[in-house]
Write a protein that holds these residues in place. Structure first.
Motif, PDB file in Angstrom:
ATOM      1  N   PHE A  31      -4.362   7.943   6.303  1.00 13.38           N
ATOM      2  CA  PHE A  31      -3.475   8.171   5.159  1.00 13.38           C
ATOM      3  C   PHE A  31      -3.017   6.844   4.559  1.00 13.38           C
ATOM      4  O   PHE A  31      -3.114   6.631   3.339  1.00 13.38           O
ATOM      5  N   PHE A  32      -2.527   5.959   5.393  1.00  9.85           N
ATOM      6  CA  PHE A  32      -1.972   4.706   4.885  1.00  9.85           C
ATOM      7  C   PHE A  32      -3.051   3.732   4.409  1.00  9.85           C
ATOM      8  O   PHE A  32      -2.735   2.745   3.741  1.00  9.85           O
ATOM      9  N   ARG A  33      -4.272   4.007   4.730  1.00  9.14           N
ATOM     10  CA  ARG A  33      -5.362   3.208   4.173  1.00  9.14           C
ATOM     11  C   ARG A  33      -5.513   3.475   2.667  1.00  9.14           C
ATOM     12  O   ARG A  33      -5.937   2.616   1.918  1.00  9.14           O
ATOM     13  N   TYR A  34      -5.143   4.680   2.261  1.00  7.01           N
ATOM     14  CA  TYR A  34      -5.311   5.067   0.861  1.00  7.01           C
ATOM     15  C   TYR A  34      -3.994   5.127   0.093  1.00  7.01           C
ATOM     16  O   TYR A  34      -3.976   4.902  -1.119  1.00  7.01           O
ATOM     17  N   PHE A  35      -2.913   5.461   0.782  1.00  9.48           N
ATOM     18  CA  PHE A  35      -1.632   5.622   0.106  1.00  9.48           C
ATOM     19  C   PHE A  35      -0.522   4.908   0.869  1.00  9.48           C
ATOM     20  O   PHE A  35      -0.291   5.202   2.050  1.00  9.48           O
ATOM     21  N   PRO A  36       0.206   4.015   0.222  1.00 11.28           N
ATOM     22  CA  PRO A  36       1.314   3.334   0.894  1.00 11.28           C
ATOM     23  C   PRO A  36       2.480   4.267   1.228  1.00 11.28           C
ATOM     24  O   PRO A  36       3.266   3.976   2.124  1.00 11.28           O
ATOM     25  N   SER A  37       2.604   5.385   0.487  1.00 10.99           N
ATOM     26  CA  SER A  37       3.738   6.272   0.686  1.00 10.99           C
ATOM     27  C   SER A  37       3.396   7.685   0.236  1.00 10.99           C
ATOM     28  O   SER A  37       2.352   7.924  -0.381  1.00 10.99           O
ATOM     29  N   LYS A  38       4.304   8.629   0.517  1.00 12.10           N
ATOM     30  CA  LYS A  38       4.125  10.005   0.039  1.00 12.10           C
ATOM     31  C   LYS A  38       4.101  10.043  -1.487  1.00 12.10           C
ATOM     32  O   LYS A  38       3.354  10.816  -2.084  1.00 12.10           O
ATOM     33  N   GLU A  39       4.940   9.231  -2.120  1.00  4.63           N
ATOM     34  CA  GLU A  39       5.010   9.223  -3.574  1.00  4.63           C
ATOM     35  C   GLU A  39       3.665   8.879  -4.204  1.00  4.63           C
ATOM     36  O   GLU A  39       3.261   9.460  -5.217  1.00  4.63           O
ATOM     37  N   ASP A  40       2.958   7.939  -3.580  1.00  6.47           N
ATOM     38  CA  ASP A  40       1.654   7.537  -4.125  1.00  6.47           C
ATOM     39  C   ASP A  40       0.660   8.689  -4.081  1.00  6.47           C
ATOM     40  O   ASP A  40      -0.237   8.773  -4.931  1.00  6.47           O
ATOM     41  N   ALA A  41       0.810   9.584  -3.112  1.00  8.73           N
ATOM     42  CA  ALA A  41      -0.107  10.718  -3.004  1.00  8.73           C
ATOM     43  C   ALA A  41       0.092  11.726  -4.124  1.00  8.73           C
ATOM     44  O   ALA A  41      -0.800  12.528  -4.415  1.00  8.73           O
ATOM     45  N   VAL A  42       1.267  11.696  -4.775  1.00 12.14           N
ATOM     46  CA  VAL A  42       1.514  12.584  -5.912  1.00 12.14           C
ATOM     47  C   VAL A  42       0.808  12.061  -7.166  1.00 12.14           C
ATOM     48  O   VAL A  42       0.484  12.825  -8.066  1.00 12.14           O
ATOM     49  N   PHE A  43       0.566  10.770  -7.206  1.00 10.92           N
ATOM     50  CA  PHE A  43      -0.051  10.139  -8.377  1.00 10.92           C
ATOM     51  C   PHE A  43      -1.327   9.408  -7.963  1.00 10.92           C
ATOM     52  O   PHE A  43      -1.444   8.188  -8.128  1.00 10.92           O
ATOM     53  N   PRO A  44      -2.310  10.118  -7.438  1.00  8.08           N
ATOM     54  CA  PRO A  44      -3.492   9.459  -6.879  1.00  8.08           C
ATOM     55  C   PRO A  44      -4.439   8.869  -7.913  1.00  8.08           C
ATOM     56  O   PRO A  44      -5.288   8.046  -7.586  1.00  8.08           O
ATOM     57  N   ASP A  45      -4.279   9.286  -9.173  1.00 11.96           N
ATOM     58  CA  ASP A  45      -5.245   8.902 -10.198  1.00 11.96           C
ATOM     59  C   ASP A  45      -4.774   7.771 -11.109  1.00 11.96           C
ATOM     60  O   ASP A  45      -5.526   7.272 -11.927  1.00 11.96           O
ATOM     61  N   HIS A  46      -3.536   7.338 -10.967  1.00 11.77           N
ATOM     62  CA  HIS A  46      -3.009   6.349 -11.905  1.00 11.77           C
ATOM     63  C   HIS A  46      -3.599   4.950 -11.704  1.00 11.77           C
ATOM     64  O   HIS A  46      -3.772   4.204 -12.671  1.00 11.77           O
ATOM     65  N   GLU A  47      -3.885   4.570 -10.476  1.00 10.77           N
ATOM     66  CA  GLU A  47      -4.478   3.243 -10.253  1.00 10.77           C
ATOM     67  C   GLU A  47      -5.837   3.148 -10.935  1.00 10.77           C
ATOM     68  O   GLU A  47      -6.165   2.138 -11.578  1.00 10.77           O
ATOM     69  N   ARG A  48      -6.633   4.188 -10.791  1.00  8.76           N
ATOM     70  CA  ARG A  48      -7.950   4.206 -11.445  1.00  8.76           C
ATOM     71  C   ARG A  48      -7.793   4.182 -12.963  1.00  8.76           C
ATOM     72  O   ARG A  48      -8.515   3.467 -13.666  1.00  8.76           O
ATOM     73  N   CYS A  49      -6.835   4.958 -13.465  1.00  6.57           N
ATOM     74  CA  CYS A  49      -6.621   5.014 -14.904  1.00  6.57           C
ATOM     75  C   CYS A  49      -6.141   3.672 -15.447  1.00  6.57           C
ATOM     76  O   CYS A  49      -6.561   3.231 -16.515  1.00  6.57           O
ATOM     77  N   LEU A  50      -5.257   3.020 -14.718  1.00  6.40           N
ATOM     78  CA  LEU A  50      -4.762   1.710 -15.135  1.00  6.40           C
ATOM     79  C   LEU A  50      -5.894   0.694 -15.174  1.00  6.40           C
ATOM     80  O   LEU A  50      -5.976  -0.135 -16.090  1.00  6.40           O
ATOM     81  N   ALA A  51      -6.785   0.764 -14.188  1.00  6.27           N
ATOM     82  CA  ALA A  51      -7.930  -0.147 -14.168  1.00  6.27           C
ATOM     83  C   ALA A  51      -8.858   0.130 -15.349  1.00  6.27           C
ATOM     84  O   ALA A  51      -9.380  -0.810 -15.983  1.00  6.27           O
ATOM     85  N   GLU A  52      -9.053   1.409 -15.664  1.00  5.01           N
ATOM     86  CA  GLU A  52      -9.905   1.768 -16.801  1.00  5.01           C
ATOM     87  C   GLU A  52      -9.293   1.285 -18.119  1.00  5.01           C
ATOM     88  O   GLU A  52      -9.994   0.781 -19.000  1.00  5.01           O
TER      89      GLU A  52
END
Length: 242
Positions: A37-58
């Motif tokens: 879990f922590f390899r992909y998400f630093p916190s529970k909150e990040d799991a609610v917004f899993p697509d924003h990092e990819r979108c920001l990079a795009e």
């Protein structure tokens, strides 16, 4: 694995509530260990917004490659990348919107994500207008206007339960931003650069125009000469929290 964890987390948030769901619950539902879990998400909150990092990079990649002849149009188009992310999965987007309305901590997290988008847009515009002085101010104001316009149209769609075409409302809002800040040829025109009467009319119209919100009407009143960024900020505050 990132998607599996995000789905497991969101299912539990809907079933038990965000606060009552632990990371241990999520990894048990997903059938993996805590380290995964922590390899992909630093916190529970990040799991609610899993697509924003990819979108920001795009968005960042888009702005690097975009033609700079129309900087305001470019940042408006970049904002549409975020809209498409939401529109690609309407059911999830609507559920997440409702969840963030119920959990103050998620709302705060969401605002931090929105701020990162705004900073990305402003950074691109500063490269066009210059660092410091009016160039930096213009970049910040336009970026804030784009984000406010995008979010207004997006929230109208989310509040409707994902019905209809989300692009219609967002395109209309972004067209208003372009009408204020850019000419068809791409030249940026701040309100203060227009003839005095035209500028007053532009600010007055934006300040007093009624905005429909779920069948209600919000009327914004501001003094003559109020900066456009302040008008947009106040409308965003009134409409966004409805």
């Amino acid at each position: 694995m990132r998607e599996v964890l995000a789905q497991a987390a969101f299912q539990l948030f809907l079933e038990r509530g965000f606060e009552r769901t632990t990371v241990d619950d999520i990894v048990a539902r997903a059938g993996v260990g805590r380290r995964s879990f922590f390899r992909y998400f630093p916190s529970k909150e990040d799991a609610v917004f899993p697509d924003h990092e990819r979108c920001l990079a795009e968005m960042t990649e888009f702005l690097v490659a975009v033609d700079d002849n129309d900087p305001v149009g470019a940042v408006c188009d970049a904002a549409r990348i975020v809209l498409r992310m939401y529109a690609d999965n309407p059911e999830f987007s609507v559920q997440r919107y409702r969840l963030t309305r119920e959990v103050p901590g998620l709302r705060t997290y969401e605002l931090s994500v929105v701020r990162r988008y705004e900073q990305t847009l402003a950074g691109h515009l500063r490269g066009r207008f210059g660092e410091g002085g009016d160039g930096e101010l213009r970049a910040e104001v336009i970026a804030a206007s784009v984000v406010a316009a995008h979010n207004n149209g997006l929230r109208l769609w989310l509040r409707s339960g994902g019905e209809g075409d989300p692009e219609e409302a967002v395109d209309h809002a972004l067209d208003l931003v372009r009408a204020v800040w850019a000419r068809p040829g791409g030249e940026v025109v701040p309100v203060s650069a227009r003839p005095e009467r035209e500028a007053a009319e532009a600010v007055g119209a934006a300040a007093s125009a009624p905005v429909s919100v779920d069948g209600e009407v919000v009327v914004m009143v501001a003094r003559k000469g109020t900066p456009m960024w302040r008008v947009v900020q106040q409308i965003e505050a009134a409409v966004g929290e409805s």
